[in-house]
Design a protein around this motif. Structure first.
Motif, PDB file in Angstrom:
ATOM      1  N   UNK A 582       0.853  -1.188   0.000  1.00  0.00           N
ATOM      2  CA  UNK A 582       0.000   0.000   0.000  1.00  0.00           C
ATOM      3  C   UNK A 582       0.883   1.230   0.000  1.00  0.00           C
ATOM      4  N   UNK A 583       0.367   2.287  -0.614  1.00  0.00           N
ATOM      5  CA  UNK A 583       1.075   3.562  -0.602  1.00  0.00           C
ATOM      6  C   UNK A 583       0.619   4.420   0.564  1.00  0.00           C
ATOM      7  N   UNK A 584       0.732   5.735   0.386  1.00  0.00           N
ATOM      8  CA  UNK A 584       0.387   6.646   1.477  1.00  0.00           C
ATOM      9  C   UNK A 584      -1.110   6.631   1.772  1.00  0.00           C
ATOM     10  N   UNK A 585      -1.907   6.310   0.762  1.00  0.00           N
ATOM     11  CA  UNK A 585      -3.340   6.193   1.007  1.00  0.00           C
ATOM     12  C   UNK A 585      -3.620   4.859   1.694  1.00  0.00           C
ATOM     13  N   UNK A 586      -4.218   4.843   2.876  1.00  0.00           N
ATOM     14  CA  UNK A 586      -4.440   3.595   3.598  1.00  0.00           C
ATOM     15  C   UNK A 586      -5.222   2.588   2.759  1.00  0.00           C
ATOM     16  N   UNK A 587      -4.872   1.322   2.926  1.00  0.00           N
ATOM     17  CA  UNK A 587      -5.552   0.257   2.202  1.00  0.00           C
ATOM     18  C   UNK A 587      -5.844  -0.920   3.111  1.00  0.00           C
ATOM     19  N   UNK A 588      -6.665  -1.832   2.614  1.00  0.00           N
ATOM     20  CA  UNK A 588      -6.991  -3.040   3.368  1.00  0.00           C
ATOM     21  C   UNK A 588      -6.898  -4.254   2.466  1.00  0.00           C
ATOM     22  N   UNK A 589      -6.508  -5.359   3.046  1.00  0.00           N
ATOM     23  CA  UNK A 589      -6.566  -6.672   2.391  1.00  0.00           C
ATOM     24  C   UNK A 589      -7.260  -7.605   3.363  1.00  0.00           C
TER      25      UNK A 589
END
Length: 685
Positions: A582-589
């Motif tokens: 993930x980059x600076x934008x939060x993400x989920x898996x």
């Protein structure tokens, strides 16, 4: 799946759907629609992209409707008509039928399975039925179970070249009963899960699965040819083993001197290599102090500490050109070789035949190893199934529990349309050192070899991808580069191509015809990478020429000077071939429902500039009490083993054995693996 050959003599089978079956629409199943070329719409009059025989629409005979399709074989060729493909999945039960009127002889109905957009003509890839009835409409039926590789199926109508005369087909039908799909809850026990496939991934948001090419050692190539018997090139058609008993790395590699020899080298650190003077009697004629151990190729060497017989402590799977003792010379004076064979040794140096003969048909490349998880030997012999228009180098798998009895090879890994679509870019990369111009009619992708890394949950294959641009100008072989890509499988049968098929070890640069890096033209690998500390080590062979180069087929002045080959090393952090990124934008898996048997969660992650949090969810997607994202103590840093805690508590044993979804919250982070481990939690590192 056994191939069925059914002769229908005056027998009409009644139609009917099995329980759970559904009809699958076939385009223009009754042949009532005419295409612009006059043939049946939705059907293709080709086999391996070549038109054969004569196909017309006919009102002379029809089982129903106004017309049928008429197939007629011609001198020296059969006639094939292929339907529009339909989708299916491994394990699906398919039944296809048609009505057939033979004016003479016989004709057939085929059901073939597709992989990667291509028909694969290989054992278990199709079923068919033959109808010998003449002078009346007869219903022909074929039943088949979609094999492990099936992504689609296609119906083919076929008249053999010997069946001159008219054959009419009408009212084609297909039904499908869905096979058993993967279980809703997957038990992973305490095994480590990687991110080389999406088998356990249910949802990703602002998270991508990223391939990480290996880091090449700055001292590459670590081993070069330097002795007379080594000739002008050394490369790994073999293996590297770390021997705990001797505290040494041991390498079996191949050379191109007076003969193709397998030689032996050792190293204390895996970087600086010695070539011990073995002087085995049978090879002394090739130079004093030589390190030759044999003329076998692809020496996949295994140290078996468990074998009670010290004479079999070392084992080898190889290609062995030694003539079989009972074989008789052919007209050219050659005797049949052992071929794909096994050998044993007390010390890894003095080898003797073990298998009485070939363990599989075929020749050339084979790699193998012992898999500790499944407790079996695994070998990948090269096979040549017809894929699309070409018989292509591909790989089968075979296994053995005892090193004596081997299963029959089953085709598992071959090129597809996506591989062929990318061939031009791979060929253009080496354009200055290619000696043969492109021939679009011959360009294709084949798989030359592979190395295998078994992990706790998935097998990772380092596939040698051969991009053929033309025939070699110097032999009957082909020209083109060999690059390295990654593939993953959980059962050795179904393979997933990783990282958008980008190189897992980047080939060297080609700057001009006379200026190319040592590993720019071809890359091959050991049969099995090593785990050294917290790193993956892959030894690989590199050439700065392509597969059809004149230096490989005739003695030109470039050998050992402009044309070279050596052995290098590429490394990754443990589990580091791919990551969830993930980059600076939060993400989920979020994983699908799984169950585990450990008592704490360990992750391998790099979050030096971000963080990782983990939530454990129930089947409805709601956090279990105390295991939400907000409860999780954020991980910030870089660790191969970090124990996840929720409010300073690592114990999650209360959820063991229950359906759980794991949701990873990633910000500027790479997550390489996770596992629910049992026992005392370790501090992160």
């Amino acid at each position: 799946m056994q191939r069925a050959i059914i002769a229908l003599v005056g027998l009409t089978l009644t139609a009917g759907l099995a329980s759970g079956a559904r009809d699958v629409p076939i385009v223009n199943a009754g042949f009532e629609d005419r295409a612009r070329d006059g043939g049946p719409a939705g059907w293709r009059h080709t086999v391996f992209d070549q038109v054969q025989g004569r196909v017309t629409l006919s009102t002379e005979r029809a089982h129903s409707g106004k017309q049928s399709v008429r197939l007629e074989a011609q001198q020296g060729e059969g006639c094939v008509l292929v339907a529009t493909p339909v989708k299916c999945a491994p394990g699906d039960e398919l039944t296809t039928s048609c009505w057939l009127f033979n004016e003479v002889s016989h004709a057939s109905l085929y059901l073939k399975f597709l992989r990667g957009g291509y028909q694969v003509n290989d054992e278990g890839s199709f079923e068919y039925a033959i109808c010998h009835e003449v002078g009346k409409w007869t219903r022909v039926e074929v039943k088949a179970t979609a094999p492990w590789f099936a992504e689609g199926a296609v119906i083919s109508l076929y008249v053999p070249m010997a069946a001159h005369g008219a054959h009419y087909f009408d009212d084609v039908a297909l039904s499908l009963t869905a096979g058993e799909r993967r279980p809703k809850v997957l038990d992973i026990g305490t095994a480590k899960e990687l991110f080389c496939d999406e088998a356990l991934v249910a949802d990703r948001r602002n998270v991508s699965l990223v391939l990480h090419p290996g880091k090449k050692h700055p001292g590459n190539p670590l081993l070069r040819p330097e002795k007379p018997w080594e000739g002008w090139r050394s490369y790994v058609y073999g293996n590297v083993v770390y021997d705990d008993e001797d505290g040494l790395f041991k390498m079996w590699y191949i050379t191109a001197g007076p003969r193709y020899f397998t030689c032996y080298a050792t190293s204390k650190d895996g970087l600086h290599w010695d070539k011990p003077a073995l002087d085995l009697p049978e090879w002394r004629q090739y130079g004093q102090g030589n390190n030759i151990v044999g003329i076998f190729h692809l020496a996949s060497v295994i140290k078996d500490e468990a074998d009670p017989d010290p004479q079999k402590r070392w084992k080898m799977i190889c290609w062995d050109p030694t003539p079989l003792p009972d074989s008789k010379p052919n007209t050219a004076g050659r005797r049949a070789p052992y071929g794909y064979a096994t050998r044993v040794s007390p010390d890894g140096i003095r080898w003797k035949h073990y298998s009485k003969g070939p363990i599989a048909p075929g020749g050339d490349v084979i790699t193998g190893l012992y898999d500790e998880r499944s407790k079996q030997y695994i070998a990948f012999p090269k096979v040549h199934p017809r894929i699309g228009r070409f018989s292509r180098r591909s790989f089968a798998v075979m296994t053995s529990r005892d090193f004596d009895e081997w299963t029959k090879p089953v085709f598992v890994l071959g090129a597809d349309k996506t591989d062929d679509a990318g061939i031009q870019a791979r060929v253009d990369r080496v354009r200055p050192i290619l000696q043969a111009p492109d021939d679009p009619d011959l360009m294709r992708t084949e798989f030359y070899g592979l190395g295998l890394l078994p992990t706790e949950s998935v097998y990772l294959a380092f596939v040698w991808v051969f991009s053929i641009n033309n025939k070699s100008l110097w032999s009957t072989n082909q020209d083109g580069p060999i690059d390295l890509q990654l593939a993953a499988s959980r059962n050795l049968m179904n393979w997933h191509r990783c990282g958008d098929r980008k190189p897992i070890v980047e080939s060297g640069q080609v700057r001009s015809e006379h200026d190319a890096d040592w590993d720019s033209g071809m890359i091959t690998t050991v049969s099995r990478p090593l785990i050294v500390g917290d790193e993956i080590w892959l030894y690989y062979g590199g050439h700065n020429i392509t597969h059809g180069d004149s230096a490989l087929y005739k003695d030109d002045g470039r050998r050992g000077t402009e044309a070279t080959a050596g052995i290098g090393l590429a490394t990754w952090r443990l589990d580091g071939l791919m990551s969830a990124h993930s980059g600076q934008q939060p993400g989920t898996l979020t994983t699908g429902p799984l169950s585990f048997s450990g008592d704490h969660l360990v992750i391998n992650a790099d979050a030096d500039e971000g963080e990782v949090r983990v939530a454990l969810l129930n089947e409805q997607g709601q956090p279990f009490p105390g295991f939400s994202r907000d409860d999780c103590d954020p991980f910030r840093g870089d660790a191969v083993r970090h124990t996840v805690t929720w409010q300073d508590r690592a114990d999650c044993s209360a959820l063991a054995g229950r359906p759980v979804q794991v949701r990873f919250h990633l910000t500027s982070a790479d997550l390489y693996s996770y596992a629910f481990r049992q026992g005392a939690a370790r501090p992160h590192r």
